[in-house]
Write an enzyme that holds these catalytic residues in place. Structure first.
Site, PDB file in Angstrom:
ATOM      1  N   ARG A  97       0.824  -1.220   0.000  1.00 16.69           N
ATOM      2  CA  ARG A  97       0.000   0.000   0.000  1.00 16.69           C
ATOM      3  C   ARG A  97       0.854   1.265   0.000  1.00 16.69           C
ATOM      4  O   ARG A  97       0.358   2.358  -0.230  1.00 16.69           O
ATOM      5  CB  ARG A  97      -0.976  -0.019   1.188  1.00 16.69           C
ATOM      6  CG  ARG A  97      -2.192  -0.894   0.884  1.00 16.69           C
ATOM      7  CD  ARG A  97      -2.937  -1.283   2.115  1.00 16.69           C
ATOM      8  NE  ARG A  97      -3.607  -0.166   2.763  1.00 16.69           N
ATOM      9  CZ  ARG A  97      -4.363  -0.295   3.852  1.00 16.69           C
ATOM     10  NH1 ARG A  97      -4.549  -1.494   4.381  1.00 16.69           N
ATOM     11  NH2 ARG A  97      -4.943   0.739   4.397  1.00 16.69           N
ATOM     12  N   HIS A 131      -1.271  -4.341  -5.080  1.00 14.79           N
ATOM     13  CA  HIS A 131      -2.223  -3.281  -4.720  1.00 14.79           C
ATOM     14  C   HIS A 131      -2.385  -2.289  -5.867  1.00 14.79           C
ATOM     15  O   HIS A 131      -3.463  -1.732  -6.063  1.00 14.79           O
ATOM     16  CB  HIS A 131      -1.733  -2.586  -3.451  1.00 14.79           C
ATOM     17  CG  HIS A 131      -2.623  -1.485  -3.000  1.00 14.79           C
ATOM     18  ND1 HIS A 131      -3.926  -1.696  -2.617  1.00 14.79           N
ATOM     19  CD2 HIS A 131      -2.414  -0.155  -2.892  1.00 14.79           C
ATOM     20  CE1 HIS A 131      -4.469  -0.547  -2.283  1.00 14.79           C
ATOM     21  NE2 HIS A 131      -3.572   0.406  -2.449  1.00 14.79           N
ATOM     22  N   ASP A 175     -13.548   0.779  -3.814  1.00 14.68           N
ATOM     23  CA  ASP A 175     -13.106   2.173  -3.985  1.00 14.68           C
ATOM     24  C   ASP A 175     -12.745   2.386  -5.454  1.00 14.68           C
ATOM     25  O   ASP A 175     -12.859   1.468  -6.275  1.00 14.68           O
ATOM     26  CB  ASP A 175     -11.932   2.536  -3.048  1.00 14.68           C
ATOM     27  CG  ASP A 175     -10.740   1.603  -3.224  1.00 14.68           C
ATOM     28  OD1 ASP A 175     -10.622   0.968  -4.278  1.00 14.68           O
ATOM     29  OD2 ASP A 175      -9.935   1.517  -2.278  1.00 14.68           O
ATOM     30  N   LYS A 198     -14.772   5.986  -1.770  1.00 17.62           N
ATOM     31  CA  LYS A 198     -14.150   5.886  -0.444  1.00 17.62           C
ATOM     32  C   LYS A 198     -12.866   6.695  -0.402  1.00 17.62           C
ATOM     33  O   LYS A 198     -12.113   6.708  -1.372  1.00 17.62           O
ATOM     34  CB  LYS A 198     -13.819   4.417  -0.162  1.00 17.62           C
ATOM     35  CG  LYS A 198     -13.155   4.180   1.169  1.00 17.62           C
ATOM     36  CD  LYS A 198     -12.567   2.774   1.278  1.00 17.62           C
ATOM     37  CE  LYS A 198     -11.101   2.750   0.948  1.00 17.62           C
ATOM     38  NZ  LYS A 198     -10.449   1.454   1.166  1.00 17.62           N
ATOM     39  N   ARG A 200      -9.632   8.250   2.558  1.00 19.92           N
ATOM     40  CA  ARG A 200      -9.109   8.238   3.928  1.00 19.92           C
ATOM     41  C   ARG A 200      -8.660   9.640   4.280  1.00 19.92           C
ATOM     42  O   ARG A 200      -8.033  10.314   3.455  1.00 19.92           O
ATOM     43  CB  ARG A 200      -7.931   7.275   4.044  1.00 19.92           C
ATOM     44  CG  ARG A 200      -8.319   5.806   3.797  1.00 19.92           C
ATOM     45  CD  ARG A 200      -7.122   4.897   3.961  1.00 19.92           C
ATOM     46  NE  ARG A 200      -7.438   3.546   3.516  1.00 19.92           N
ATOM     47  CZ  ARG A 200      -7.968   2.595   4.297  1.00 19.92           C
ATOM     48  NH1 ARG A 200      -8.208   2.858   5.561  1.00 19.92           N
ATOM     49  NH2 ARG A 200      -8.237   1.397   3.814  1.00 19.92           N
ATOM     50  N   ASP A 225     -12.569  -6.297  -3.340  1.00 19.86           N
ATOM     51  CA  ASP A 225     -11.423  -5.488  -2.917  1.00 19.86           C
ATOM     52  C   ASP A 225     -10.163  -6.329  -3.024  1.00 19.86           C
ATOM     53  O   ASP A 225     -10.241  -7.549  -3.160  1.00 19.86           O
ATOM     54  CB  ASP A 225     -11.620  -4.989  -1.479  1.00 19.86           C
ATOM     55  CG  ASP A 225     -10.916  -3.662  -1.232  1.00 19.86           C
ATOM     56  OD1 ASP A 225     -10.123  -3.234  -2.089  1.00 19.86           O
ATOM     57  OD2 ASP A 225     -11.152  -3.057  -0.172  1.00 19.86           O
ATOM     58  N   GLY A 232     -11.928  -2.157   8.314  1.00 18.94           N
ATOM     59  CA  GLY A 232     -12.638  -0.869   8.315  1.00 18.94           C
ATOM     60  C   GLY A 232     -13.384  -0.602   7.011  1.00 18.94           C
ATOM     61  O   GLY A 232     -14.536  -0.150   7.022  1.00 18.94           O
TER      62      GLY A 232
HETATM   63  C1  R5P Z   1      -7.211   0.168   0.144  1.00 19.84           C
HETATM   64  O1  R5P Z   1      -6.891   1.011  -0.615  1.00 19.84           O
HETATM   65  C2  R5P Z   1      -7.352  -1.285  -0.197  1.00 19.84           C
HETATM   66  O2  R5P Z   1      -7.787  -1.502  -1.479  1.00 19.84           O
HETATM   67  C3  R5P Z   1      -8.260  -1.934   0.806  1.00 19.84           C
HETATM   68  O3  R5P Z   1      -9.554  -1.398   0.711  1.00 19.84           O
HETATM   69  C4  R5P Z   1      -7.740  -1.730   2.179  1.00 19.84           C
HETATM   70  O4  R5P Z   1      -6.410  -2.159   2.233  1.00 19.84           O
HETATM   71  C5  R5P Z   1      -8.536  -2.450   3.216  1.00 19.84           C
HETATM   72  O5  R5P Z   1      -8.023  -2.098   4.453  1.00 19.84           O
HETATM   73  P1  R5P Z   1      -8.949  -2.074   5.729  1.00 19.84           P
HETATM   74  O6  R5P Z   1      -9.519  -3.449   5.854  1.00 19.84           O
HETATM   75  O7  R5P Z   1      -8.011  -1.725   6.863  1.00 19.84           O
HETATM   76  O8  R5P Z   1      -9.972  -1.023   5.523  1.00 19.84           O
END
Ligand code: R5P
Length: 327
Positions: A97, A131, A175, A198, A200, A225, A232
């Site tokens: 990430r 990713h 996302d 979505k 952050r 995903d 989260g």
């Molecule tokens: C984020 O950009 C990824 O694609 C996933 O959505 C993320 O890594 C999921 O992380 P978490 O379960 O902590 O929300």
């Protein structure tokens, strides 16, 4: 390659390594990892690897940083032991990430990982569902990225869509990144799509969902995903989808990191089933929760990819047809 093939396992995911070796029809190579009282590691390769085609399987799993160092020392040991070619097989890529400089004065740690892996002695890398695509370009050696999609499609088509009407499903991309990364899912599954907007705001692992693009009213939502870390994203997505009128919610993600209390959080969510791959050791972790978690086996894909690399054959048959068409 004419050289004999040897497959080694690091300490991070021995059951996956055993499954891959079994499918390749050969025993795992012999090695030993010693941890000294000062926490330094030593890797000793017990087999003769001179002029051999060597694969070492190490995923990113806890203790993540130790497993990275173990992989680097493994690669270094194999290089100094005169292996003809060394392929680092990394089902879940570490620090994936951290793939861009989106804040001042931070590292692009995924690129640093690529540098370290090459410097340590890898001649090739084989990984799965990065990713983001740019990570492949962080390497100056061949880096093959497998997609777990064929395994997921088989489950969707043979189990999920057979249990519940296929026409009811909407694929929900978790996302914008997922929408781009998994765009070929639309072609393969031919289901309508919705995208969660979505973002952050900080590093608290609490994402915010601003809106949904698409319609899930009265539908079964299947969230897609690349990974589940703290849970989260899925918890927030499920809350949002319920409010938007989804009647059933399922989730599919390739890498089930399930850190901290992710499992507890996910179990409390309205998501009926979590469909994940075994790129990290997850089976024992989710065993107590019965059918709520479905773990798909990616060892056949890795075994076939390793055999292709060894034989010098293309990997294209391992990809879904719509991905192949784009090549
Ligand atoms: C984020 O950009 C990824 O694609 C996933 O959505 C993320 O890594 C999921 O992380 P978490 O379960 O902590 O929300």
């Amino acid at each position: 390659m004419n050289a004999e093939m040897l497959v080694f396992s690091g300490s991070s995911h021995p059951s996956l390594a055993r499954a891959i070796a079994e499918r390749l029809g050969q025993p795992l190579g012999q090695s030993q990892v010693i941890k000294f009282s000062n926490e330094n590691l030593m890797v000793r390769i017990a087999d003769n690897v001179r002029e051999k085609d060597v694969f070492v399987i190490q995923t990113s799993a806890p203790p993540v940083n130790e497993m990275i160092v173990e992989l680097l020392i493994f690669l270094d040991a194999l290089k100094y032991a005169s292996a003809a070619r060394v392929t680092a097989v990394i089902p879940y890529f570490p620090y994936c990430r951290s793939d861009k400089k989106d804040e001042p004065r931070i590292s692009i740690a995924a690129r640093l990982m690529a540098d370290l892996i090459q410097t340590a002695g890898a001649n090739r890398v084989l990984t799965m569902d990065l990713h983001s695509p740019q990570i492949q370009g962080f390497f100056r050696i061949p880096a093959d990225q497998l997609l777990a999609a064929p395994v997921f499609f088989e489950y969707f088509n043979e189990v999920l869509f057979a249990e519940t009407s296929r026409a009811d499903f909407v694929l929900v991309m978790a996302d914008h990144g997922a929408a781009k990364q998994f765009a070929y899912y639309f072609d393969e599954l031919r289901s309508p799509v919705a995208i969660l907007d979505k973002f952050r705001v900080d590093h608290t692992e609490k994402p915010v969902i601003r809106q949904i693009i698409g319609d899930v009213q009265g539908k079964s939502a299947l969230i897609i995903d690349d990974e589940i870390a703290s849970g989260g994203t899925l918890v927030e997505a499920a809350r949002f989808l319920q409010a938007a009128g989804a009647k059933r919610i399922f989730a599919a993600a390739v890498h089930p990191i399930l850190s901290g209390n992710a499992i507890e959080r996910l179990l409390e969510s309205p998501i009926e089933r979590f469909i994940v791959a075994d790129t990290v050791p997850v089976r024992e972790k989710v065993k107590p929760y019965g059918d709520r978690f479905v773990v798909l086996d990616v060892s056949p894909l890795f075994a076939r990819a390793i055999q292709c690399i060894h034989n010098g054959d293309p990997l294209s048959d391992l990809f879904p047809p719509s991905v192949k068409r784009r090549r």
